[in-house]
Motif scaffolding. Structure first.
Motif, PDB file in Angstrom:
ATOM      1  N   PHE A  52       0.180   4.543   5.003  1.00 28.21           N
ATOM      2  CA  PHE A  52      -1.022   3.750   4.761  1.00 28.21           C
ATOM      3  C   PHE A  52      -0.830   2.848   3.546  1.00 28.21           C
ATOM      4  O   PHE A  52      -0.318   3.267   2.510  1.00 28.21           O
ATOM      5  CB  PHE A  52      -2.240   4.644   4.526  1.00 28.21           C
ATOM      6  CG  PHE A  52      -3.467   3.854   4.158  1.00 28.21           C
ATOM      7  CD1 PHE A  52      -4.194   3.183   5.138  1.00 28.21           C
ATOM      8  CD2 PHE A  52      -3.886   3.753   2.832  1.00 28.21           C
ATOM      9  CE1 PHE A  52      -5.312   2.419   4.794  1.00 28.21           C
ATOM     10  CE2 PHE A  52      -4.998   3.005   2.490  1.00 28.21           C
ATOM     11  CZ  PHE A  52      -5.709   2.338   3.479  1.00 28.21           C
ATOM     12  N   PHE A  53      -1.266   1.601   3.704  1.00 27.72           N
ATOM     13  CA  PHE A  53      -1.294   0.634   2.613  1.00 27.72           C
ATOM     14  C   PHE A  53      -2.684  -0.010   2.589  1.00 27.72           C
ATOM     15  O   PHE A  53      -3.262  -0.271   3.651  1.00 27.72           O
ATOM     16  CB  PHE A  53      -0.229  -0.448   2.809  1.00 27.72           C
ATOM     17  CG  PHE A  53       1.177   0.081   2.843  1.00 27.72           C
ATOM     18  CD1 PHE A  53       1.895   0.234   1.671  1.00 27.72           C
ATOM     19  CD2 PHE A  53       1.771   0.440   4.048  1.00 27.72           C
ATOM     20  CE1 PHE A  53       3.198   0.730   1.702  1.00 27.72           C
ATOM     21  CE2 PHE A  53       3.058   0.936   4.086  1.00 27.72           C
ATOM     22  CZ  PHE A  53       3.776   1.081   2.904  1.00 27.72           C
ATOM     23  N   PRO A  54      -3.228  -0.280   1.404  1.00 31.20           N
ATOM     24  CA  PRO A  54      -4.568  -0.879   1.309  1.00 31.20           C
ATOM     25  C   PRO A  54      -4.545  -2.371   1.657  1.00 31.20           C
ATOM     26  O   PRO A  54      -4.599  -3.247   0.796  1.00 31.20           O
ATOM     27  CB  PRO A  54      -4.965  -0.636  -0.147  1.00 31.20           C
ATOM     28  CG  PRO A  54      -3.671  -0.551  -0.887  1.00 31.20           C
ATOM     29  CD  PRO A  54      -2.690   0.076   0.071  1.00 31.20           C
ATOM     30  N   ILE A  55      -4.471  -2.642   2.955  1.00 30.57           N
ATOM     31  CA  ILE A  55      -4.318  -4.007   3.438  1.00 30.57           C
ATOM     32  C   ILE A  55      -5.536  -4.876   3.122  1.00 30.57           C
ATOM     33  O   ILE A  55      -5.452  -6.100   3.156  1.00 30.57           O
ATOM     34  CB  ILE A  55      -4.050  -3.975   4.966  1.00 30.57           C
ATOM     35  CG1 ILE A  55      -2.691  -3.348   5.240  1.00 30.57           C
ATOM     36  CG2 ILE A  55      -4.099  -5.372   5.575  1.00 30.57           C
ATOM     37  CD1 ILE A  55      -1.527  -4.091   4.616  1.00 30.57           C
ATOM     38  N   HIS A  56      -6.665  -4.248   2.786  1.00 29.72           N
ATOM     39  CA  HIS A  56      -7.838  -5.053   2.445  1.00 29.72           C
ATOM     40  C   HIS A  56      -7.603  -5.886   1.189  1.00 29.72           C
ATOM     41  O   HIS A  56      -8.274  -6.895   0.972  1.00 29.72           O
ATOM     42  CB  HIS A  56      -9.055  -4.149   2.228  1.00 29.72           C
ATOM     43  CG  HIS A  56      -8.979  -3.355   0.958  1.00 29.72           C
ATOM     44  ND1 HIS A  56      -8.246  -2.192   0.849  1.00 29.72           N
ATOM     45  CD2 HIS A  56      -9.492  -3.589  -0.286  1.00 29.72           C
ATOM     46  CE1 HIS A  56      -8.342  -1.728  -0.376  1.00 29.72           C
ATOM     47  NE2 HIS A  56      -9.089  -2.548  -1.090  1.00 29.72           N
ATOM     48  N   GLU A  57      -6.657  -5.470   0.342  1.00 28.69           N
ATOM     49  CA  GLU A  57      -6.374  -6.224  -0.885  1.00 28.69           C
ATOM     50  C   GLU A  57      -5.785  -7.585  -0.508  1.00 28.69           C
ATOM     51  O   GLU A  57      -4.861  -7.663   0.310  1.00 28.69           O
ATOM     52  CB  GLU A  57      -5.402  -5.450  -1.771  1.00 28.69           C
ATOM     53  CG  GLU A  57      -5.969  -4.144  -2.287  1.00 28.69           C
ATOM     54  CD  GLU A  57      -4.975  -3.356  -3.115  1.00 28.69           C
ATOM     55  OE1 GLU A  57      -3.813  -3.826  -3.262  1.00 28.69           O
ATOM     56  OE2 GLU A  57      -5.333  -2.274  -3.608  1.00 28.69           O
ATOM     57  N   PRO A  58      -6.301  -8.654  -1.098  1.00 26.60           N
ATOM     58  CA  PRO A  58      -5.893 -10.002  -0.659  1.00 26.60           C
ATOM     59  C   PRO A  58      -4.383 -10.245  -0.667  1.00 26.60           C
ATOM     60  O   PRO A  58      -3.858 -10.834   0.276  1.00 26.60           O
ATOM     61  CB  PRO A  58      -6.625 -10.919  -1.644  1.00 26.60           C
ATOM     62  CG  PRO A  58      -7.873 -10.158  -1.970  1.00 26.60           C
ATOM     63  CD  PRO A  58      -7.435  -8.718  -2.047  1.00 26.60           C
TER      64      PRO A  58
END
Length: 312
Positions: free
Chosen positions: A132-138
């Motif tokens: 998992f990676f926090p893809i919401h980060e721009p």
């Protein structure tokens, strides 16, 4: 990034039958008295307007998870004041370590379904299993979108349009298409692992552009803070440094910044290449090895590389 672009997004890409959402990340600082603070938005828009994105890596700290704020339901006009404030905050975030405003989204999907989909975008493939990676980060989303090949559609649907603040200081528009969308591969995972190093390089690049350098022929002088596709360019420079044998973060950033400010093929100069090889062998940090180079020496090195390229 400016208010006009956000208002144009709402006027031109956001359709009346879709809801308009604002994606915020509470891990970035936001003053309690800020109108964009999540509690302030909850009071202004109602509790149902705030939906959490439950990150699997923050399951025990849900208050740190991103939130999807419903700015307007279908057929309703959003607050012009909140649009303006969010655009201003996105502009200010460029100089900060974390970005609070992660974009504006238009979709027919309900907030809970949409939030789960955004989280799912961060589950990227490994050789075995997923990470998992926090893809919401721009920045991470910009890097993910950059791994798509030409004419590929990203896995954005049911997001119709996502206006994303980018590392250059401008915006990018991601468009979802029903029943289409390319699933990320392990290459996307590899890029995400380098996101912190890309972020460090982008920060150093912005700082370098503020310095009164007397010789920096490749420096960016455009209207935005960094050139278009800045994150992709930074990632490519990092990969190039690694291919040359550099493994220490300081050495990688040093070479990348010199290439971004002087010449993208600076490593092809024989003298510079010899110093890179010394740094790769651990003889000394590359920044120390490059200390003897003054503006005149750099000018000759750039001229040699430029001439060599023209003759090829």
């Amino acid at each position: 990034m400016n208010q006009a672009r956000v208002h144009a997004f709402v006027a031109e890409e956001h359709l009346p039958d879709a809801a308009l959402y604002l994606l915020l990340d509470p891990s970035a600082d936001c003053a309690a008295d800020d109108p964009l603070h999540i509690e302030a938005l909850r009071q202004a828009l109602g509790g149902d307007a705030v939906t959490s994105l439950y990150r699997p890596d923050l399951i025990h700290t849900p208050s740190a998870c991103p939130v999807l704020v419903t700015l307007a339901m279908p057929g309703v006009s959003p607050s012009q004041g909140l649009l303006a404030l969010s655009a201003l905050r996105a502009f200010e975030d460029l100089a900060r370590h974390k970005r609070y405003v992660c974009g504006w989204l238009s979709s027919n999907a309900e907030a809970r379904y949409l939030s789960a989909h955004i989280v799912s975008l961060g589950l990227l493939p490994l050789e075995q299993g997923r990470a998992f990676f926090p893809i919401h980060e721009p920045l991470r989303l910009e890097l993910l979108a950059g791994t798509l090949r030409q004419n590929e559609v990203g896995p954005w649907w049911p997001i119709r349009h996502w206006l994303l603040p980018t590392s250059s200081g401008a915006t990018s528009l991601l468009t979802g298409v029903p029943e289409r969308g390319t699933a990320p591969d392990t290459r996307a995972t590899a890029v995400q692992r380098d996101a912190p190093l890309v972020s460090a390089l982008l920060s150093g690049w912005r700082r370098a552009l503020q310095l009164p350098l007397t010789y920096a022929p490749a420096r960016w002088n455009g209207a935005t803070a960094l050139p278009p596709q800045a994150a992709a360019r930074a990632y490519n420079q990092i990969q190039q440094a690694r291919h040359l044998g550099l493994s220490q973060q300081e050495d990688i950033l040093t070479l990348a910044l010199h290439c971004l400010m002087l010449h993208p093929q600076l490593h092809q100069h024989a003298g510079v290449r010899a110093l890179i090889e010394q740094a790769a062998q651990g003889q000394a940090p590359l920044s120390q090895l490059l200390t003897p180079y003054n503006d005149h020496a750099w000018q000759r090195a750039v001229a040699d590389v430029t001439c060599s390229g023209a003759l090829q």
